[in-house]
Write a protein that holds these residues in place. Structure first.
Motif, PDB file in Angstrom:
ATOM      1  N   TYR A  11      -7.057  -6.921  -6.479  1.00 31.29           N
ATOM      2  CA  TYR A  11      -7.771  -5.017  -6.110  1.00 31.29           C
ATOM      3  C   TYR A  11      -8.575  -5.218  -7.414  1.00 31.29           C
ATOM      4  O   TYR A  11      -8.331  -4.840  -8.613  1.00 31.29           O
ATOM      5  CB  TYR A  11      -6.019  -4.219  -6.663  1.00 31.29           C
ATOM      6  N   ASP A  30      -9.136  -3.888  -2.115  1.00 33.07           N
ATOM      7  CA  ASP A  30      -7.974  -4.888  -1.761  1.00 33.07           C
ATOM      8  C   ASP A  30      -8.912  -6.315  -1.624  1.00 33.07           C
ATOM      9  O   ASP A  30      -9.854  -5.980  -0.078  1.00 33.07           O
ATOM     10  CB  ASP A  30      -6.881  -5.260  -1.220  1.00 33.07           C
ATOM     11  N   VAL A  37      -8.492   1.144  -0.837  1.00 34.14           N
ATOM     12  CA  VAL A  37      -6.889   1.244  -1.413  1.00 34.14           C
ATOM     13  C   VAL A  37      -6.880   2.663  -2.838  1.00 34.14           C
ATOM     14  O   VAL A  37      -8.422   2.738  -2.888  1.00 34.14           O
ATOM     15  CB  VAL A  37      -5.807   0.411  -1.992  1.00 34.14           C
ATOM     16  N   ALA A  64       7.666   4.081  -0.569  1.00 35.30           N
ATOM     17  CA  ALA A  64       7.750   3.087  -0.225  1.00 35.30           C
ATOM     18  C   ALA A  64       8.891   2.923   1.135  1.00 35.30           C
ATOM     19  O   ALA A  64       8.785   2.475   2.484  1.00 35.30           O
ATOM     20  CB  ALA A  64       7.764   1.692  -0.270  1.00 35.30           C
ATOM     21  N   ASN A  67       8.386   4.947   4.709  1.00 31.00           N
ATOM     22  CA  ASN A  67       7.567   4.615   6.295  1.00 31.00           C
ATOM     23  C   ASN A  67       6.621   6.085   7.213  1.00 31.00           C
ATOM     24  O   ASN A  67       7.767   5.836   8.328  1.00 31.00           O
ATOM     25  CB  ASN A  67       7.659   3.623   6.379  1.00 31.00           C
ATOM     26  N   ALA A  73       1.403   6.425   2.190  1.00 28.85           N
ATOM     27  CA  ALA A  73       2.445   4.945   1.941  1.00 28.85           C
ATOM     28  C   ALA A  73       1.841   3.783   0.859  1.00 28.85           C
ATOM     29  O   ALA A  73       0.534   4.263   0.024  1.00 28.85           O
ATOM     30  CB  ALA A  73       1.091   4.064   3.749  1.00 28.85           C
ATOM     31  N   HIS A  75       1.403   0.191  -1.090  1.00 25.94           N
ATOM     32  CA  HIS A  75       1.248  -1.272  -0.429  1.00 25.94           C
ATOM     33  C   HIS A  75       1.668  -1.667  -1.235  1.00 25.94           C
ATOM     34  O   HIS A  75       2.210  -2.731  -0.891  1.00 25.94           O
ATOM     35  CB  HIS A  75      -0.521  -1.175  -0.117  1.00 25.94           C
ATOM     36  N   ASP A  76       1.605  -1.562  -2.901  1.00 31.32           N
ATOM     37  CA  ASP A  76       2.508  -2.894  -3.715  1.00 31.32           C
ATOM     38  C   ASP A  76       2.250  -1.892  -5.066  1.00 31.32           C
ATOM     39  O   ASP A  76       2.305  -0.674  -5.241  1.00 31.32           O
ATOM     40  CB  ASP A  76       0.974  -3.777  -4.208  1.00 31.32           C
ATOM     41  N   GLU A  89      -2.599   3.969   0.049  1.00 32.62           N
ATOM     42  CA  GLU A  89      -3.132   4.565   1.109  1.00 32.62           C
ATOM     43  C   GLU A  89      -4.000   4.879   0.978  1.00 32.62           C
ATOM     44  O   GLU A  89      -4.381   5.960   0.187  1.00 32.62           O
ATOM     45  CB  GLU A  89      -2.248   4.999   2.428  1.00 32.62           C
TER      46      GLU A  89
END
Length: 298
Positions: A11, A30, A37, A64, A67, A73, A75-76, A89
């Protein structure tokens, strides 16, 4: 020229999008998936605090797990050079706080649409045992198509929130009910109260309780006096005004118990009647089709 900072070898970080009490949000890219992101990074000064790290992990897990189309959102998440981060997001729009800062109250139809989206997200969160606990204009973000998503579950309460943290007061005081400020455990109704305060602000372009001093603010919320919405905005229909004012009631027994109840009360009675009529008509048509099919078979 200094090379951009890269988290986890994936990232690439850009400029600062916003700052909060325990973290900053950076623009990001990303490099693996080739998409924009947003990266939320704990400040180095608080990264070593177990309570702060626990809240950060709660935010990542809570968002997370949902959803939902009206929740930003996740992502990681990970740790880079001792700093914990969450990859989110990236929304192209601004927050409701940004829109209100530009001045002017929002149209009633727009506020009603925002409330629908937020209530949809809160209904899903509450069904999973997750309380947001910090609904405010800065945490309501606009999407590219005009809808909204709620962000920042950093003070959320879920089933795995440590019991030692359960009765602590989290959130922004201007959007908390008096009984919660007094120490009552958080409930789903608190998120609905906060949304009512947000809607009041969006419709009037002024804080429901504008006091800057925390003591004076707590006193004002405890008193619960508000200028009626219809006085400030005569164009507001009674259903919307009553929904907002009921959600902000000083007496918790008068507030909505669920997001579904609050969402159902948003429409004027005439609209609810038309919707009910359409449903009944559709059921009647379906019944006739089934009856006709049975007669043919006989």
């Amino acid at each position: 020229m200094q090379a951009p900072e890269v988290l986890g070898g994936r990232y690439e970080l850009g400029g600062v999008l916003g700052r909060g009490g325990m973290a900053e949000v950076r623009d990001g890219w990303d490099m693996r998936l080739g998409r924009p992101v947003a990266v939320k990074l704990l400040y180095p000064s608080v990264s070593a605090e177990p309570d702060t790290r626990r809240r950060f992990a709660t935010e990542a897990r809570a968002a997370a797990a949902l959803n939902h189309p009206h929740v930003v959102a996740v992502h990681d998440s990970g740790v880079h050079a001792g700093r914990h981060y969450i990859v989110l997001e990236r929304l192209p729009g601004q927050s409701l706080a940004d829109a209100l800062a530009r001045g002017g109250p929002l149209p009633t139809a727009h506020v009603r649409a925002i409330m629908r989206d937020v209530l949809s997200a809160l209904g899903a969160a509450h069904a999973r045992g997750v309380l947001h606990r910090d609904i405010k204009p800065a945490n309501i973000l606009f999407t590219s198509i005009g809808g909204v998503k709620i962000a920042d579950f950093g003070v959320a309460k879920s089933a795995d929130t440590p019991q030692t943290l359960t009765n602590r007061i989290f959130g922004t005081m201007a959007y908390l009910p008096a009984d919660r400020i007094a120490g009552r455990p958080a409930t789903a109704s608190d998120d609905l109260y906060a949304l009512g305060v947000v809607a009041y602000e969006a419709l009037t372009a002024r804080r429901a309780y504008p006091q800057a001093n925390l003591g004076a603010l707590a006193d004002a919320i405890s008193t619960g006096y508000l200028t009626p919405l219809t006085t400030l905005r005569p164009d507001i229909d009674p259903a919307l005004a009553l929904t907002i004012e009921r959600s902000m009631s000083r007496d918790p027994r008068w507030r909505f118990g669920t997001a579904e109840q609050m969402r159902a009360s948003l429409d004027p009675p005439a609209q609810r009647t038309r919707r009910t009529g359409r449903v009944l008509a559709a059921v009647a048509v379906l019944a006739l089709v089934l009856l006709a099919a049975m007669l043919v078979l006989v």
